[in-house]
Design an enzyme around this catalytic site. Structure first.
Site, PDB file in Angstrom:
ATOM      1  N   TRP B 321     -18.691 -39.694  62.184  1.00 38.14           N
ATOM      2  CA  TRP B 321     -17.799 -40.501  63.026  1.00 38.14           C
ATOM      3  C   TRP B 321     -17.255 -41.688  62.233  1.00 38.14           C
ATOM      4  O   TRP B 321     -16.093 -42.065  62.372  1.00 38.14           O
ATOM      5  CB  TRP B 321     -18.559 -41.012  64.257  1.00 38.14           C
ATOM      6  N   HIS B 322     -18.121 -42.254  61.381  1.00 42.11           N
ATOM      7  CA  HIS B 322     -17.699 -43.438  60.636  1.00 42.11           C
ATOM      8  C   HIS B 322     -16.664 -43.128  59.553  1.00 42.11           C
ATOM      9  O   HIS B 322     -15.893 -44.005  59.175  1.00 42.11           O
ATOM     10  CB  HIS B 322     -18.909 -44.142  60.019  1.00 42.11           C
ATOM     11  N   GLY B 323     -16.687 -41.917  59.024  1.00 43.57           N
ATOM     12  CA  GLY B 323     -15.680 -41.632  58.004  1.00 43.57           C
ATOM     13  C   GLY B 323     -15.725 -40.198  57.528  1.00 43.57           C
ATOM     14  O   GLY B 323     -16.780 -39.554  57.545  1.00 43.57           O
TER      15      GLY B 323
END
Lengths: 353, 476
Positions: B321-323
């Site tokens: 989700w973060h990257g």
């Protein structure tokens, strides 16, 4: 209870206004970026922050503007040889957009009647760049002034150091020697004594890859470059004073490091630049074929030369030896090609890979 | 638009506040809500109008899906739940993971799918996740869909639109519906201003200063011990002050509109374990991941091994989700691994270790893993890790390169070293030794002391705004 909070809000607003007034007054008085008055040998100078104020407020009649190739010009030599009162603005890797911004500012200031501008092809080869110059220091409108009074660099970086230097002076303590050249307007960004010069250093830097020719795509390069040159020459306000353009003497190693294709385009672009300049009646000097350009002992890397060469150029501005005319321009361009070829043969071992 | 910019602070916010409260004179609250939606969409589309089409499309589809789920039954509900989930996953996947996915396909199968180099629309991870969670909540009958405009306001309310907190429908809509919150309230406004100022200082003064060190540091090679630790600690501090600063500003802005937005950070670096860290760091994301991934997978109800797997999967998703990069995946997986190890050791055994040791170890792990989070490649991360363990090469002089010519000044090396070491040490003291924003907000009183603190925070932040930058979490 509610009233108490309302009073509190007004209190915050009042304190903010008082603080902003105090901060603005201090910036106005100290004026670290010379927006209202110029103080020489007092403040730490960074050319990107100081150039706007200097162009607007310094007492000068000749402006020397260019990249790091101009940073070692000695203003005393300039005064003596040229008989002018110069201001020297040399910005490392000066971009096309930045030069035009500074020129426009200088034209508006109306102080100079002579402009020495370094002619560097790299400025015209790249895509449009965002200016690195703080715009609020180039303008005088209210919003720009507010940004100056309340700006980070002044308050967190320069004013503390400037006040420190002023305190030392008041106390009669001599400031650290490192600050001497950094506070002198004549010596802005002068790096002459910061580096070693010589063939060994240049070749070592070249072979290690620390310095080289920036990669430039050659697709439509000539068209892009000459289009930018058209805009550049259209932007010069020749009625504001005499303009002197000069091609700085990069070492032959620089030209030899360019691919044949890039070199050909550069030479064609240079020809176009010269034609445009001569068409407009502008003086152009080409130092790129000077004898010493093949001797790497005069350099610290592919392009940067020692201060002695800046002094030499200052003198050459008075002679016709390197002055281009419609008649001799092609000879200069051909000479550069010949010198490059000779250098490539002489130093073939450097390009064996 | 970013909160820490002149245009937001001196134009957008004052105009929106004045008009919003002017509209409270009208009897119907609908005008105020409609105005807030329009202002929020303006805020969102300020840099790129095309983003507006995306967010509007996302809102309309999600709203329709929710309506069908709410009114439907049996198979219809399930089908539309799937449609809602797939739509959001596709939207996020397309913009965020397209290149990552095909880059990997190309390298594994030797194919040559072209990359799209799509620019990630602002806040897409946040508003997509928020809506996805709402779709699931409606399916579970935990939430009810109100009218379209309330739903639009729930998604677009500008204080939390771009980088969270990821709020729940049930905690926002009742507040928007509450008539007593329509009117200007100087008490809420005062505390909102105070906490907004605190967030502004965290972001504009602290995080942006550290950002310069971090950017310089991650471009370096042959990093020594001093620079290795300074770079990693600078990023650990930057990320905290940047994101928690943004969240404080969101809370403050909410309060100015009489809306309570939950705090997203509660002194995370004081945590005694990785599990505790995730209860204190980006709290609303942790809450959402727990509710919509960990618990549906079975949480800790299906035996020890399944608990470990569920934890692992949740952190894997968090990383992704973060990257869209393997560095983020590894970062998530390692957080999962440490959580599993903690679970395996057990809280009772861990409690026998002195708290100071637990906090120190947790911080060192988190700090080391942030290196992966920041690095653009594994090679970048390895450079910094090598520096952090190069005990034979302290190289204090390298700190001058980390400081760089920040703010246009090239200071002597000794001053650079003293400056950066002093700054990082002071900020470590702040994160370990000082109370967090939530605590400070509770203690807020309309006294002279708080007036001076608030005013000074604003003025100092104002000075730093001249070097505007974007928030790190806008990139996620």
């Amino acid at each position: 209870m509610k009233n108490k909070y309302a009073k509190w809000l007004f209190g915050v607003l009042a304190i903010v206004l008082v603080l902003v007034t105090i901060l603005s007054t201090v910036v106005y008085i100290v004026d670290p970026f010379f927006q209202f008055r110029v103080k020489d040998d007092k403040y730490l100078i960074n050319v990107r922050f100081a150039c706007g104020g200097l162009i607007k407020n310094y007492d000068y009649d000749a402006l020397i503007l260019g990249s790091s190739m101009t940073q070692n010009f000695d203003m005393d030599v300039f005064r003596e040889v040229q008989g002018v009162n110069p201001l020297h603005i040399g910005i490392g890797g000066l971009e096309y957009e930045e030069e035009l911004e500074l020129l426009e500012l200088a034209y508006d200031a109306g102080r100079a009647d002579k402009y020495f501008l370094s002619a560097e092809l790299y400025m015209f080869t790249g895509d449009a760049k965002k200016s690195r110059l703080p715009q609020y220091l180039l303008k005088d409108d209210l919003l720009s002034r507010c940004r100056y009074f309340l700006n980070y660099e002044a308050w967190f970086r320069f004013i503390p150091i400037d006040l420190g230097l002023m305190t030392l002076e008041k106390l009669g303590i001599s400031r650290p020697a490192a600050f001497d050249s950094r506070t002198s307007i004549d010596d802005i960004e002068n790096w002459e004594t910061d580096f070693e010069y010589g063939e060994e250093v240049v070749i070592s830097n070249f072979l290690s890859g620390a310095y080289g020719v920036s990669e430039v795509g050659t697709d439509n390069l000539y068209e892009k470059t000459t289009k930018k040159m058209d805009t550049y020459f259209d932007s010069l306000q020749l009625d504001k004073g005499e303009h002197v353009l000069f091609f700085p003497p990069y070492s032959m190693l620089y030209w030899a490091s360019c691919s044949d294709e890039l070199f050909d385009i550069m030479l064609d672009s240079k020809r176009y630049y010269i034609e445009k300049a001569l068409e407009k009646g502008i003086k152009v000097y080409d130092f790129q074929t000077a004898e010493f350009t093949s001797d790497l002992n005069n350099y610290k890397d592919l392009t940067h030369y020692s201060g002695e060469i800046n002094d030499w150029m200052t003198e050459q501005f008075l002679s016709d030896d390197y002055l281009l005319t419609n008649e001799n321009a092609d000879d200069f361009l051909s000479a550069l090609r010949v010198k490059r070829n000779d250098f490539l043969k002489e130093k073939a071992e450097l390009f064996s890979n | 638009m970013v909160f820490s910019s002149y245009i937001f602070i001196f134009a957008f916010l004052p105009i929106v506040l004045v008009l919003y409260y002017a509209l409270s004179k009208l009897k119907s609250p609908l005008y105020q809500r409609a105005f807030l939606i329009a202002a929020s969409l303006f805020f969102y589309g300020y840099y790129n109008v095309m983003y507006l089409l995306l967010i509007v499309a996302s809102i309309v589809v999600n709203y329709l899906v929710c309506l069908v789920i709410q009114k439907g039954n049996g198979a219809t509900k399930k089908i539309f739940l799937a449609v809602g989930v797939l739509f959001n996953v596709f939207l996020l996947g397309y913009f965020k993971y397209y290149d990552f996915f095909f880059e990997n396909i190309n390298s594994v199968f030797g194919t040559s799918f072209a990359m799209k180099n799509l620019i990630l629309p602002l806040g897409i991870s946040f508003f997509t996740f928020q809506q996805l969670s709402f779709v699931v909540s409606v399916y579970k009958k935990e939430e009810k869909v109100a009218n379209l405009w309330d739903y639009v306001l729930f998604v677009t309310f500008f204080p939390q639109l771009v980088a969270g907190p990821i709020v729940l429908y049930s905690e926002m809509i009742p507040q928007f519906m509450d008539n007593s919150r329509r009117y200007f309230n100087s008490e809420n406004f005062s505390s909102g201003l105070y906490i907004f100022g605190m967030g502004l200082v965290k972001k504009a003064v602290i995080a942006d200063t550290l950002a310069s060190f971090v950017n310089n540091g991650y471009g370096m090679s042959n990093i020594g011990l001093a620079a290795g630790w300074t770079i990693s600690l600078s990023y650990t501090l930057q990320l905290y002050f940047d994101f928690s600063g943004y969240s404080d500003m969101a809370v403050g802005l909410g309060k100015m509109f009489n809306i309570d937005i939950p705090f997203n950070f509660l002194s995370p670096y004081k945590s005694k374990s990785i599990s505790e860290f995730w209860r204190r760091w980006h709290i609303t994301l942790g809450r959402a991941l727990s509710t919509y991934i960990y618990i549906p997978l079975g949480g800790n109800r299906k035996g020890q091994v399944r608990t470990y797997i569920n934890l692992f999967v949740t952190f894997f998703v968090s990383g992704l989700w973060h990257g869209a990069a393997w560095t983020f995946v590894l970062w998530g997986v390692l957080h999962g691994l440490f959580s599993v190890i903690e679970r395996f050791i057990g809280e009772q055994r861990l409690q026998k270790i002195p708290n100071i040791v637990r906090v120190a170890v947790t911080f060192l792990i988190v700090n080391a893993l942030w290196v992966l989070f920041r690095a653009e490649s594994f090679a970048d991360a390895i450079e910094v890790y090598k520096g952090m363990i190069s005990f034979g090469n302290i190289n204090l002089g390298q700190l001058a390169t980390v400081v760089g010519t920040e703010g246009g000044v090239n200071l002597p090396t000794v001053m650079d070293c003293a400056y950066i070491i002093g700054l990082v040490a002071s900020l470590l003291y702040v994160v370990f030794g000082q109370n967090n924003s939530a605590f400070r907000l509770e203690k807020f009183l309309p006294t002279k002391k708080f007036a001076i603190i608030t005013a000074v925070m604003f003025v100092v932040a104002l000075l730093c705004l001249s070097r505007e930058s974007v928030f790190i979490y806008f990139n996620f």
